[in-house]
Write a protein that holds these residues in place. Structure first.
Motif, short mmCIF file in Angstrom:
data_model
loop_
_atom_site.label_atom_id
_atom_site.label_comp_id
_atom_site.label_asym_id
_atom_site.label_seq_id
_atom_site.Cartn_x
_atom_site.Cartn_y
_atom_site.Cartn_z
N PRO A 133 0.81 -1.22 0.00
CA PRO A 133 0.00 0.00 0.00
C PRO A 133 0.85 1.28 0.00
O PRO A 133 0.43 2.30 -0.55
CB PRO A 133 -0.81 -0.09 1.29
CG PRO A 133 -0.76 -1.53 1.67
CD PRO A 133 0.50 -2.09 1.13
N VAL A 134 2.03 1.27 0.64
CA VAL A 134 2.81 2.50 0.71
C VAL A 134 4.01 2.49 -0.23
O VAL A 134 4.78 3.45 -0.26
CB VAL A 134 3.30 2.80 2.15
CG1 VAL A 134 2.13 3.15 3.05
CG2 VAL A 134 4.10 1.64 2.70
N GLY A 135 4.20 1.39 -0.95
CA GLY A 135 5.33 1.38 -1.86
C GLY A 135 5.95 0.02 -1.99
O GLY A 135 5.25 -1.00 -1.93
N LYS A 136 7.25 0.00 -2.12
CA LYS A 136 7.96 -1.25 -2.37
C LYS A 136 8.72 -1.71 -1.14
O LYS A 136 9.27 -0.89 -0.39
CB LYS A 136 8.94 -1.07 -3.53
CG LYS A 136 8.24 -0.97 -4.88
CD LYS A 136 9.24 -0.66 -5.97
CE LYS A 136 8.52 -0.58 -7.31
NZ LYS A 136 9.25 0.26 -8.27
N THR A 137 8.73 -3.05 -0.94
CA THR A 137 9.54 -3.66 0.11
C THR A 137 10.45 -4.69 -0.54
O THR A 137 9.95 -5.57 -1.25
CB THR A 137 8.66 -4.32 1.18
OG1 THR A 137 7.85 -3.33 1.79
CG2 THR A 137 9.51 -5.02 2.24
N LYS A 186 7.44 4.19 6.74
CA LYS A 186 7.97 5.32 7.46
C LYS A 186 8.95 4.89 8.57
O LYS A 186 10.02 5.47 8.72
CB LYS A 186 6.81 6.12 8.08
CG LYS A 186 7.08 7.62 8.14
CD LYS A 186 5.81 8.40 8.45
CE LYS A 186 5.52 8.39 9.94
NZ LYS A 186 4.21 8.98 10.26
N ASN A 187 8.56 3.85 9.32
CA ASN A 187 9.33 3.53 10.52
C ASN A 187 10.58 2.69 10.26
O ASN A 187 11.49 2.67 11.07
CB ASN A 187 8.44 2.77 11.52
CG ASN A 187 7.27 3.62 11.95
OD1 ASN A 187 7.38 4.84 12.04
ND2 ASN A 187 6.14 2.99 12.20
N LYS A 188 10.58 1.95 9.18
CA LYS A 188 11.69 1.06 8.82
C LYS A 188 11.97 0.00 9.89
O LYS A 188 13.12 -0.42 10.09
CB LYS A 188 12.99 1.86 8.58
CG LYS A 188 12.81 3.09 7.70
CD LYS A 188 12.68 2.74 6.24
CE LYS A 188 12.65 4.00 5.39
NZ LYS A 188 12.15 3.77 4.04
N VAL A 189 10.93 -0.41 10.62
CA VAL A 189 11.09 -1.44 11.65
C VAL A 189 11.54 -2.75 11.01
O VAL A 189 12.36 -3.49 11.55
CB VAL A 189 9.77 -1.64 12.43
CG1 VAL A 189 9.89 -2.83 13.38
CG2 VAL A 189 9.43 -0.39 13.20
N CYS A 190 10.99 -3.02 9.82
CA CYS A 190 11.32 -4.27 9.15
C CYS A 190 12.80 -4.33 8.78
O CYS A 190 13.43 -5.38 8.87
CB CYS A 190 10.45 -4.45 7.91
SG CYS A 190 10.32 -2.97 6.90
N ILE A 191 13.36 -3.21 8.41
CA ILE A 191 14.78 -3.19 8.07
C ILE A 191 15.61 -3.34 9.35
O ILE A 191 16.60 -4.06 9.39
CB ILE A 191 15.15 -1.87 7.35
CG1 ILE A 191 14.33 -1.73 6.08
CG2 ILE A 191 16.64 -1.83 7.03
CD1 ILE A 191 14.44 -0.38 5.43
N ILE A 197 9.75 -11.58 9.92
CA ILE A 197 9.89 -10.13 9.84
C ILE A 197 8.58 -9.62 9.25
O ILE A 197 8.05 -10.23 8.32
CB ILE A 197 11.04 -9.71 8.91
CG1 ILE A 197 12.35 -10.38 9.31
CG2 ILE A 197 11.21 -8.19 8.91
CD1 ILE A 197 13.44 -10.21 8.27
N ILE A 198 8.09 -8.56 9.80
CA ILE A 198 6.85 -8.02 9.24
C ILE A 198 6.99 -6.52 9.01
O ILE A 198 7.60 -5.81 9.81
CB ILE A 198 5.64 -8.36 10.14
CG1 ILE A 198 4.33 -8.05 9.42
CG2 ILE A 198 5.73 -7.65 11.48
CD1 ILE A 198 3.14 -8.73 9.99
N CYS A 199 6.46 -6.09 7.88
CA CYS A 199 6.34 -4.66 7.62
C CYS A 199 4.85 -4.34 7.60
O CYS A 199 4.17 -4.59 6.61
CB CYS A 199 6.99 -4.30 6.29
SG CYS A 199 6.90 -2.52 5.96
N LEU A 200 4.37 -3.87 8.74
CA LEU A 200 2.92 -3.65 8.85
C LEU A 200 2.40 -2.58 7.88
O LEU A 200 1.41 -2.81 7.21
CB LEU A 200 2.54 -3.32 10.29
CG LEU A 200 2.43 -4.51 11.24
CD1 LEU A 200 2.19 -4.03 12.65
CD2 LEU A 200 1.33 -5.46 10.81
#
Lengths: 122, 175
Positions: free
Chosen positions: A59-63, A80-85, A97-100
């Motif tokens: 939804p917000v772009g590319k992962t 925005k938060n880059k928690v997944c990285i 790993i999750i990028c919510l």
């Protein structure tokens, strides 16, 4: 009838072989570890032992997810938060790993190659 | 295997009652999985090999399944299905080994083969009906327990058929 015969020993050995086979089947807990990536309602499966690079639209772009040396990480994400990285590399089955914000879920499934202690206490 | 035209109903009933009694004894012993069995009730089937016709033998096997199901209350459940499958497999294997190899095999080998056949069939049924591929988790303890108890039962049966005068009397009268 009363004495033990050669065939008794043979059957005993066959039974032992079947037990050994059952242990081998026991060890194969789902085969090789796989990387499951769930994104946008779909699921992709990668082999953890094969190096790969993949980008998922959210939804917000590319992962972007990278698999290297039996480990997996999120290299880049438009969230925005880059928690997944920040989660870094994961390598063991059950780890994820999750990028919510971008709806990307990376999970390792399969058997653990080496048994590790869950926790250490002092 | 013996051959006679008239069925020895009393003797089958006696062995079936023996199986029923041993099922009761076995039911008292705690087990981690309900259909995991020590196999005490197989003793009449092992001993019966030398003195029953094949029809009487399978009747005994069937009576054993029903008796065990009644004792444990699992006659009409999936455990009853496992019991039936395991007993039919083990009795068929034991009977075939007994007929084919006769004097070349003792009751020890027959007991081990029967227990292994029963356990393999039960694990396979558990995989198909109940646990799916997780059935492999129960396979090693099942097979090892079966091997140990079947060796003990086989040794006992070997000793029983050589020393029991009761057995000798029945074997002579059944010829």
């Amino acid at each position: 009838m009363n004495h033990l015969r050669l065939l008794d020993a043979l059957i005993f050995i066959i039974a032992l072989i079947i037990i050994a086979l059952s242990f081998i089947a026991f060890g194969e807990l789902g085969g090789r570890p796989e990387v499951h990536v769930r994104s946008a309602g779909k699921e992709w499966v990668y082999d953890l032992s094969v190096d790969a690079f993949a980008t998922f639209e959210g939804p917000v772009g590319k992962t972007t997810v990278q698999i290297k040396d039996n480990k997996v990480r999120v290299v880049d994400s438009d969230c925005k938060n880059k928690v997944c990285i920040a989660a870094g590399w994961v390598s063991r089955p059950g780890q994820w790993i999750i990028c919510l914000p971008n709806d990307v879920f990376v999970l390792i499934e399969g058997s653990s190659v080496e048994e590790d202690v869950d926790d250490t206490s002092y | 295997m013996t051959h006679r035209t008239k069925m020895n109903v009393e003797f089958v009933a006696l062995l079936a009652a023996f199986a029923l009694f041993l099922s009761t004894v076995e039911y008292m012993i705690p087990k981690p999985i309900p259909f995991m069995r020590i196999g005490l009730a197989n003793l009449p089937l092992i001993i019966g090999l030398g003195v029953l016709t094949y029809r009487e033998y399978f009747l005994l096997a069937l009576l054993k399944v029903i008796g065990q199901g009644l004792i444990s209350g699992t006659l009409f459940s999936y455990i009853g299905l496992f019991s039936l499958g395991g007993t039919l497999a083990s009795s068929t294997v034991m009977l075939l080994l007994f007929i084919v190899f006769k004097e070349k095999i003792s009751l020890l080998g027959i007991s081990i083969a029967g227990a292994t056949a029963s356990n393999v069939v039960q694990i396979e049924l558990a995989r198909l009906v109940l646990f799916g591929s997780a059935a492999r988790f129960i396979a090693p303890p099942f097979l090892i327990a079966g091997l140990i108890t079947s060796i003990l039962l086989g040794l006992f049966a070997n000793r029983f058929v050589t020393t029991s005068t009761w057995y000798k009397k029945h074997k002579e009268s059944s010829l």
